[in-house]
Design a protein around this motif. Structure first.
Motif, mmCIF file in Angstrom:
data_model
loop_
_atom_site.group_PDB
_atom_site.id
_atom_site.type_symbol
_atom_site.label_atom_id
_atom_site.label_comp_id
_atom_site.label_asym_id
_atom_site.label_seq_id
_atom_site.Cartn_x
_atom_site.Cartn_y
_atom_site.Cartn_z
ATOM 1 N N GLY A 143 0.797 -1.226 0.000
ATOM 2 C CA GLY A 143 0.000 0.000 0.000
ATOM 3 C C GLY A 143 0.823 1.265 0.000
ATOM 4 N N ASP A 144 0.128 2.372 -0.154
ATOM 5 C CA ASP A 144 0.751 3.683 0.041
ATOM 6 C C ASP A 144 -0.281 4.678 0.555
ATOM 7 O OD1 ASP A 144 -0.726 4.481 -2.178
ATOM 8 O OD2 ASP A 144 0.993 4.863 -3.474
ATOM 9 N N ILE A 145 0.225 5.767 1.088
ATOM 10 C CA ILE A 145 -0.630 6.803 1.666
ATOM 11 C C ILE A 145 -0.999 7.801 0.580
ATOM 12 C CG2 ILE A 145 -0.840 8.581 3.459
ATOM 13 C CD1 ILE A 145 -0.586 5.727 4.553
ATOM 14 N N VAL A 146 -2.295 7.997 0.398
ATOM 15 C CA VAL A 146 -2.801 8.935 -0.616
ATOM 16 C C VAL A 146 -2.762 10.353 -0.050
ATOM 17 C CG1 VAL A 146 -4.799 9.543 -2.031
ATOM 18 C CG2 VAL A 146 -4.318 7.128 -1.551
ATOM 19 N N ASN A 147 -2.244 11.274 -0.853
ATOM 20 C CA ASN A 147 -2.113 12.696 -0.484
ATOM 21 C C ASN A 147 -1.028 12.947 0.559
ATOM 22 O OD1 ASN A 147 -4.193 13.447 -2.217
ATOM 23 N ND2 ASN A 147 -5.757 13.212 -0.629
ATOM 24 N N SER A 148 -0.112 12.000 0.732
ATOM 25 C CA SER A 148 0.931 12.171 1.758
ATOM 26 C C SER A 148 1.831 13.373 1.460
ATOM 27 C CB SER A 148 1.790 10.905 1.855
ATOM 28 O OG SER A 148 2.456 10.669 0.630
ATOM 29 N N GLN A 149 2.081 13.625 0.164
ATOM 30 C CA GLN A 149 2.989 14.727 -0.195
ATOM 31 C C GLN A 149 2.384 16.092 0.130
ATOM 32 O OE1 GLN A 149 6.061 13.819 -1.209
ATOM 33 N NE2 GLN A 149 5.313 11.724 -0.993
ATOM 34 N N GLN A 150 1.038 16.153 0.054
ATOM 35 C CA GLN A 150 0.369 17.429 0.321
ATOM 36 C C GLN A 150 0.064 17.635 1.812
ATOM 37 O OE1 GLN A 150 -0.903 15.365 -2.375
ATOM 38 N NE2 GLN A 150 0.560 16.506 -3.621
ATOM 39 N N SER A 151 0.194 16.562 2.577
ATOM 40 C CA SER A 151 -0.231 16.624 3.982
ATOM 41 C C SER A 151 0.748 17.423 4.837
ATOM 42 C CB SER A 151 -0.352 15.210 4.557
ATOM 43 O OG SER A 151 -0.634 15.271 5.934
ATOM 44 N N GLU A 152 0.181 18.189 5.758
ATOM 45 C CA GLU A 152 1.009 18.908 6.731
ATOM 46 C C GLU A 152 1.215 18.050 7.978
ATOM 47 O OE1 GLU A 152 -1.075 22.526 7.433
ATOM 48 O OE2 GLU A 152 -0.817 23.272 5.379
ATOM 49 N N GLN A 153 0.701 16.797 7.937
ATOM 50 C CA GLN A 153 0.757 15.934 9.113
ATOM 51 C C GLN A 153 1.673 14.736 8.874
ATOM 52 O OE1 GLN A 153 -3.471 15.566 10.867
ATOM 53 N NE2 GLN A 153 -3.829 15.734 8.685
ATOM 54 N N SER A 154 2.781 14.939 8.135
ATOM 55 C CA SER A 154 3.611 13.799 7.735
ATOM 56 C C SER A 154 4.151 13.024 8.932
ATOM 57 C CB SER A 154 4.753 14.247 6.832
ATOM 58 O OG SER A 154 5.544 15.210 7.473
ATOM 59 N N LEU A 155 4.587 13.729 9.941
ATOM 60 C CA LEU A 155 5.107 13.031 11.114
ATOM 61 C C LEU A 155 3.998 12.251 11.800
ATOM 62 C CD1 LEU A 155 7.534 15.672 12.664
ATOM 63 C CD2 LEU A 155 8.127 13.617 11.377
ATOM 64 N N GLU A 156 2.812 12.814 11.802
ATOM 65 C CA GLU A 156 1.691 12.164 12.481
ATOM 66 C C GLU A 156 1.257 10.909 11.731
ATOM 67 O OE1 GLU A 156 -2.697 13.136 14.391
ATOM 68 O OE2 GLU A 156 -1.611 14.702 13.311
ATOM 69 N N TRP A 157 1.038 11.002 10.410
ATOM 70 C CA TRP A 157 0.554 9.820 9.704
ATOM 71 C C TRP A 157 1.592 8.714 9.686
ATOM 72 C CZ3 TRP A 157 3.317 7.871 5.808
ATOM 73 C CH2 TRP A 157 3.958 8.718 4.895
ATOM 74 N N LEU A 158 2.866 9.067 9.622
ATOM 75 C CA LEU A 158 3.906 8.044 9.616
ATOM 76 C C LEU A 158 3.935 7.294 10.949
ATOM 77 C CD1 LEU A 158 6.152 6.730 8.012
ATOM 78 C CD2 LEU A 158 7.723 8.490 8.851
ATOM 79 N N SER A 159 3.780 8.043 12.021
ATOM 80 C CA SER A 159 3.730 7.432 13.349
ATOM 81 C C SER A 159 2.502 6.531 13.493
ATOM 82 C CB SER A 159 3.711 8.529 14.416
ATOM 83 O OG SER A 159 3.504 7.980 15.689
ATOM 84 N N VAL A 160 1.356 7.017 13.016
ATOM 85 C CA VAL A 160 0.110 6.241 13.074
ATOM 86 C C VAL A 160 0.255 4.955 12.248
ATOM 87 C CG1 VAL A 160 -2.308 6.236 12.296
ATOM 88 C CG2 VAL A 160 -1.407 8.193 13.554
ATOM 89 N N LEU A 161 0.825 5.065 11.045
ATOM 90 C CA LEU A 161 1.013 3.908 10.172
ATOM 91 C C LEU A 161 1.922 2.868 10.826
ATOM 92 C CD1 LEU A 161 0.730 2.464 7.409
ATOM 93 C CD2 LEU A 161 2.688 3.833 6.619
ATOM 94 N N LYS A 162 3.062 3.311 11.343
ATOM 95 C CA LYS A 162 4.008 2.374 11.956
ATOM 96 C C LYS A 162 3.423 1.726 13.208
ATOM 97 C CE LYS A 162 8.345 4.290 10.196
ATOM 98 N NZ LYS A 162 9.624 4.942 10.548
ATOM 99 N N ASP A 163 2.708 2.499 14.003
ATOM 100 C CA ASP A 163 2.064 1.943 15.207
ATOM 101 C C ASP A 163 1.076 0.850 14.820
ATOM 102 O OD1 ASP A 163 3.463 3.542 16.903
ATOM 103 O OD2 ASP A 163 1.821 4.935 17.326
ATOM 104 N N TYR A 164 0.313 1.091 13.754
ATOM 105 C CA TYR A 164 -0.683 0.110 13.331
ATOM 106 C C TYR A 164 -0.003 -1.154 12.801
ATOM 107 C CZ TYR A 164 -4.711 -2.119 11.304
ATOM 108 O OH TYR A 164 -5.686 -3.042 11.019
ATOM 109 N N LEU A 165 0.974 -0.983 11.919
ATOM 110 C CA LEU A 165 1.656 -2.141 11.335
ATOM 111 C C LEU A 165 2.355 -2.981 12.404
ATOM 112 C CD1 LEU A 165 3.194 -0.505 8.115
ATOM 113 C CD2 LEU A 165 1.135 -1.924 8.266
#
Length: 215
Positions: A20-42
């Protein structure tokens, strides 16, 4: 020799691989947040890099050792990521054999990896699809997923939050989910209804039963 090879092939474990990949990740101002959320989930499903890896910034791959669970895992991850404003996750589930389990998941291989990778490469606007060794299963489940995505892709953050909590605590009542999220019970009911949660649970059940019948 041939008999031994045939016997060995039958013994290969069946897994699901989610690419998978994160949609709109490049435009997001929450990059640190979504990466942390993704890694925590995985990390719920094993350790990195053997069981999952995040690579190329916003892409990931995960082995799900109980392939019947893979749709639920993907659905839950969708809800978790869609709680973050303007973000989504695009995924392909491949079900099949695990032939070589390397120290890094990206170096592992087998039928499940091939199916997941090819299916992911074929995704365009669709954000979730499945490829298995069984064409009849693929045809039915992908049609159901396509219909479910008409609702899932439009989940607002509030609905995604309630869906994520409901998947996290499958035995919890709506009253308990409401207490967990500090919102009125009526909001839980309303948001689950708007999210199409009952119908989506039926799709998850169909996927689970279809896979279990073939394993």
């Amino acid at each position: 020799m041939n008999n031994q090879a045939g016997h060995f092939e039958k013994e290969l474990p069946q897994v699901a691989v989610i690419t998978g990949d994160i949609v709109n990740s490049q435009q997001s101002e929450q990059s640190l947040e979504w990466l942390s959320v993704l890694k925590d989930y995985l990390s719920r499903y094993g350790g990195s890099p053997k069981d999952w890896q995040v690579y190329r910034g916003d892409s990931f791959q995960l082995i799900v050792y109980q392939p019947e669970d893979a749709f639920r895992v993907a659905l839950h991850l969708k809800a978790v990521i869609k709680r973050l404003k303007d973000l989504d996750v695009r995924m392909a589930i491949g079900v099949g054999t695990l032939e070589h389990h390397a120290d890094q998941v990206l170096q592992s291989n087998g039928e499940a990896f091939v199916y997941s990778g090819r299916k992911f490469d074929s995704l365009k606007k669709q954000t979730l699809a499945v490829k298995t060794p069984w064409q009849d299963v693929d045809k039915a489940i992908n049609l159901l997923i396509k219909l479910a995505l008409l609702t899932i892709d439009d989940w607002p953050e509030t609905s995604a939050d309630v869906v994520a909590a409901s998947l996290e605590h499958p035995q919890a009542t709506q009253k308990e989910i409401a207490a967990l999220l500090s919102i009125p019970q009526s909001r839980v009911s309303e948001r689950l209804s708007r999210a199409g949660f009952d119908a989506i649970k039926d799709v998850e059940r169909y996927y689970r039963e279809a896979i279990l019948k073939r394993l």
